[in-house]
Design an enzyme around this catalytic site. Sequence first.
Site, PDB file in Angstrom:
ATOM      1  N   LEU A   1      -2.268   6.470   4.035  1.00 60.58           N
ATOM      2  CA  LEU A   1      -1.592   6.119   5.269  1.00 60.58           C
ATOM      3  C   LEU A   1      -0.126   6.185   5.067  1.00 60.58           C
ATOM      4  O   LEU A   1       0.760   6.665   5.800  1.00 60.58           O
ATOM      5  CB  LEU A   1      -1.962   4.951   5.886  1.00 60.58           C
ATOM      6  CG  LEU A   1      -1.361   4.347   6.992  1.00 60.58           C
ATOM      7  CD1 LEU A   1      -1.821   5.219   8.068  1.00 60.58           C
ATOM      8  CD2 LEU A   1      -1.847   2.930   7.302  1.00 60.58           C
TER       9      LEU A   1
ATOM     10  N   HIS B   1      -7.670   4.528  20.386  1.00 60.33           N
ATOM     11  CA  HIS B   1      -6.884   5.692  20.802  1.00 60.33           C
ATOM     12  C   HIS B   1      -7.501   5.918  22.155  1.00 60.33           C
ATOM     13  O   HIS B   1      -6.563   5.906  23.238  1.00 60.33           O
ATOM     14  CB  HIS B   1      -6.717   6.741  20.036  1.00 60.33           C
ATOM     15  CG  HIS B   1      -6.407   6.550  18.593  1.00 60.33           C
ATOM     16  ND1 HIS B   1      -5.458   5.664  18.205  1.00 60.33           N
ATOM     17  CD2 HIS B   1      -6.728   7.383  17.489  1.00 60.33           C
ATOM     18  CE1 HIS B   1      -5.337   5.694  16.988  1.00 60.33           C
ATOM     19  NE2 HIS B   1      -5.937   6.768  16.509  1.00 60.33           N
TER      20      HIS B   1
ATOM     21  N   GLU C   1      -9.681  17.563  17.942  1.00 54.57           N
ATOM     22  CA  GLU C   1      -8.773  17.811  16.958  1.00 54.57           C
ATOM     23  C   GLU C   1      -9.463  19.207  16.257  1.00 54.57           C
ATOM     24  O   GLU C   1     -10.697  19.474  16.281  1.00 54.57           O
ATOM     25  CB  GLU C   1      -8.921  16.691  16.049  1.00 54.57           C
ATOM     26  CG  GLU C   1      -8.130  15.505  16.498  1.00 54.57           C
ATOM     27  CD  GLU C   1      -8.195  14.405  15.234  1.00 54.57           C
ATOM     28  OE1 GLU C   1      -7.517  14.455  14.317  1.00 54.57           O
ATOM     29  OE2 GLU C   1      -9.038  13.498  15.331  1.00 54.57           O
TER      30      GLU C   1
ATOM     31  N   LYS D   1      -6.628  21.935  18.737  1.00 52.77           N
ATOM     32  CA  LYS D   1      -6.191  20.299  18.954  1.00 52.77           C
ATOM     33  C   LYS D   1      -5.579  20.044  20.392  1.00 52.77           C
ATOM     34  O   LYS D   1      -4.797  20.874  20.633  1.00 52.77           O
ATOM     35  CB  LYS D   1      -5.204  19.863  17.944  1.00 52.77           C
ATOM     36  CG  LYS D   1      -4.674  18.410  17.960  1.00 52.77           C
ATOM     37  CD  LYS D   1      -3.734  18.102  17.062  1.00 52.77           C
ATOM     38  CE  LYS D   1      -3.232  16.614  17.194  1.00 52.77           C
ATOM     39  NZ  LYS D   1      -4.184  15.506  16.496  1.00 52.77           N
TER      40      LYS D   1
ATOM     41  N   GLY E   1       0.766  -1.204  -0.195  1.00 54.19           N
ATOM     42  CA  GLY E   1       0.046   0.126  -0.142  1.00 54.19           C
ATOM     43  C   GLY E   1       0.642   1.242   0.034  1.00 54.19           C
ATOM     44  O   GLY E   1       0.544   2.164   0.464  1.00 54.19           O
TER      45      GLY E   1
ATOM     46  N   ARG F   1       0.210  -0.810  -6.200  1.00 54.39           N
ATOM     47  CA  ARG F   1      -0.243  -1.520  -7.494  1.00 54.39           C
ATOM     48  C   ARG F   1       0.028  -0.245  -8.771  1.00 54.39           C
ATOM     49  O   ARG F   1       0.136  -0.629  -9.740  1.00 54.39           O
ATOM     50  CB  ARG F   1      -1.846  -1.214  -7.518  1.00 54.39           C
ATOM     51  CG  ARG F   1      -2.487  -2.572  -6.430  1.00 54.39           C
ATOM     52  CD  ARG F   1      -4.032  -2.241  -6.591  1.00 54.39           C
ATOM     53  NE  ARG F   1      -4.718  -3.079  -5.624  1.00 54.39           N
ATOM     54  CZ  ARG F   1      -4.905  -4.277  -5.585  1.00 54.39           C
ATOM     55  NH1 ARG F   1      -4.621  -5.088  -6.716  1.00 54.39           N
ATOM     56  NH2 ARG F   1      -5.544  -5.076  -4.556  1.00 54.39           N
TER      57      ARG F   1
ATOM     58  N   GLY G   1      -0.377   4.655  -1.016  1.00 54.23           N
ATOM     59  CA  GLY G   1      -1.790   4.922  -0.506  1.00 54.23           C
ATOM     60  C   GLY G   1      -1.687   6.222   0.408  1.00 54.23           C
ATOM     61  O   GLY G   1      -0.465   6.627   0.796  1.00 54.23           O
TER      62      GLY G   1
HETATM   63  C1  BG6 Z   1      -6.034   8.365  13.578  1.00 52.22           C
HETATM   64  C2  BG6 Z   1      -7.261   8.572  12.910  1.00 52.22           C
HETATM   65  O1  BG6 Z   1      -5.765   7.024  13.694  1.00 52.22           O
HETATM   66  O2  BG6 Z   1      -5.481   9.267  14.481  1.00 52.22           O
HETATM   67  C3  BG6 Z   1      -7.659  10.205  12.568  1.00 52.22           C
HETATM   68  O3  BG6 Z   1      -7.765   7.943  11.852  1.00 52.22           O
HETATM   69  C4  BG6 Z   1      -7.117  11.031  13.507  1.00 52.22           C
HETATM   70  O4  BG6 Z   1      -8.892  10.526  12.231  1.00 52.22           O
HETATM   71  C5  BG6 Z   1      -5.727  10.565  14.161  1.00 52.22           C
HETATM   72  O5  BG6 Z   1      -7.111  12.407  13.092  1.00 52.22           O
HETATM   73  C6  BG6 Z   1      -5.239  11.202  15.066  1.00 52.22           C
HETATM   74  O6  BG6 Z   1      -3.718  11.097  15.669  1.00 52.22           O
HETATM   75  P1  BG6 Z   1      -2.609  12.248  15.998  1.00 52.22           P
HETATM   76  O7  BG6 Z   1      -1.569  11.543  16.376  1.00 52.22           O
HETATM   77  O8  BG6 Z   1      -2.742  13.255  14.893  1.00 52.22           O
HETATM   78  O9  BG6 Z   1      -3.571  12.936  17.217  1.00 52.22           O
END
Ligand code: BG6
Length: 486
Positions: A27, A251, A228, A345, A22, A56, A25
Amino acid sequence: MTAPVGFCSETRPDSCGVVLFGATGDLAARRIIPALAGLCGKGLAPRNFYALFVGRTPLDRPAFEARLAAAAAGAGGRCARALLARARYLRADYDSPAFYRELSAALDALDAEHGVEKKRLFYLATPPSAFEPIALRLKDAGLLSEPGGGAHWSRIIIEKPYGSSLESACALDSGLKKAVPESQIYRIDHFTGKETVQNILALRAANPLFEETWNARFLDHVQITVFEELGVEGRASFFERMGLARDMMSHILQLAAVTAMDLPEGFRDSQFKEQKRRFFASVPKPGPGEAAGFVRGQYAGYAGEPGVAQGSTTETFLAFRLLVENDRWRGVPFYIRAGKKAGRKRTRIDLAYKKPSSGAFSGTDAGYSNVFTLNIQPREDLSLSMVTKHPGPKQCFTPRAMNLAYREHAEEAGAPDDYERLLLEAMAGDQTLFLGDFEMKFLWDYLSPVLKAWEAPGAPLHLYPDGSAGPAAADALLERDGRRWF
Ligand code: BG6
């Protein structure tokens, strides 16, 4: 710089090759490539190391280099160049056995070139539906075997979402285990790799002041906030399928676990996992009434985001009360809220100590005297509020706070970030910071009644203004218990 004291351990990554599926992609571009570049540029990657990017999309070397450089730009040009020097690209057809033969030959050649002996980390940055087929093909190609003695190894890293329901998560897990045992599966939750999250356990273990009072005798309640500033940012199609609860629950639970689990004897694998397992076992899953009380919110501008379905009830905000049924925590609720477009954030944990029960201050209604706040990100600090005498001729009280910045020196700023740290741990073969299958199972057991309650006709969806701290219903959750968010 102050020197470390006492117990000190270091992660030593083994020489290895990282194979990133991937690779073209989202991520990979946002998180994994910058982390690999960071490791190479900071000199943290093992000396004998290479990265094979698999995707791919057909890419010749210049096109691949341009993509890699763009993705790694955030880590700095030096890091990007350090990674490029050890990187190759291989176009994939994930369904074709011929591709896996080609992959196997490419890995043998890269092993020889970089002095690596069949030690491979397969990072599946693909949709979860591809985990099982890829893993089975890797197995069939003989790429997942681990002969005894540990001289050669192969590990698979996967990322959430681990399914979208209890059933799909279990199916995903059993599918993957047809190819590899649990000991070779590394499930990432990148919050566990954050310095400030790891510091919670260090802080508790080393400071009796906190650990001795980290319980129902002294604490009134705990708050966890994961806000966020950004909205769904071009990920609407993913978000429409997932929603915030599925996206962020892992998380949230990791933050709750490191705050609330009993301290393990050591910080490494089995003892650590055992305490986490015991913690999750003491959290009752919500009954239908409680599940319906989980607050589901959506920022007002969500409906207008490109790719969002008309009348979408996808949540971008969640607030709830988590209870822990053990001697340490019985009677101390954990109030949790998480949201997108929820102001600036901030990820933080607040532990509110009970109000004074006797003495001159006890009759006043001035809130909590002592709140211990752990700012996880982007601020990284600790603060303890307290009430002191107001300087002056009168006998008055005044609230004050002690603050401690987590990183004080430039050298400390160079420490590996969350993804870098987790990659190092996987290269070292240490699963401590990765999720066990029981955690994934707990997550879905816990979340399923809530998702079901939200599917009921007329289940409330609370809109909140973009940039605000969520809907009023989240405030009401605490107000019912005579409390408020900090
Ligand atoms: C990811 C989520 O796992 O974590 C996101 O898919 C989110 O939607 C992100 O924004 C937050 O991670 P961090 O480290 O930026 O606080």
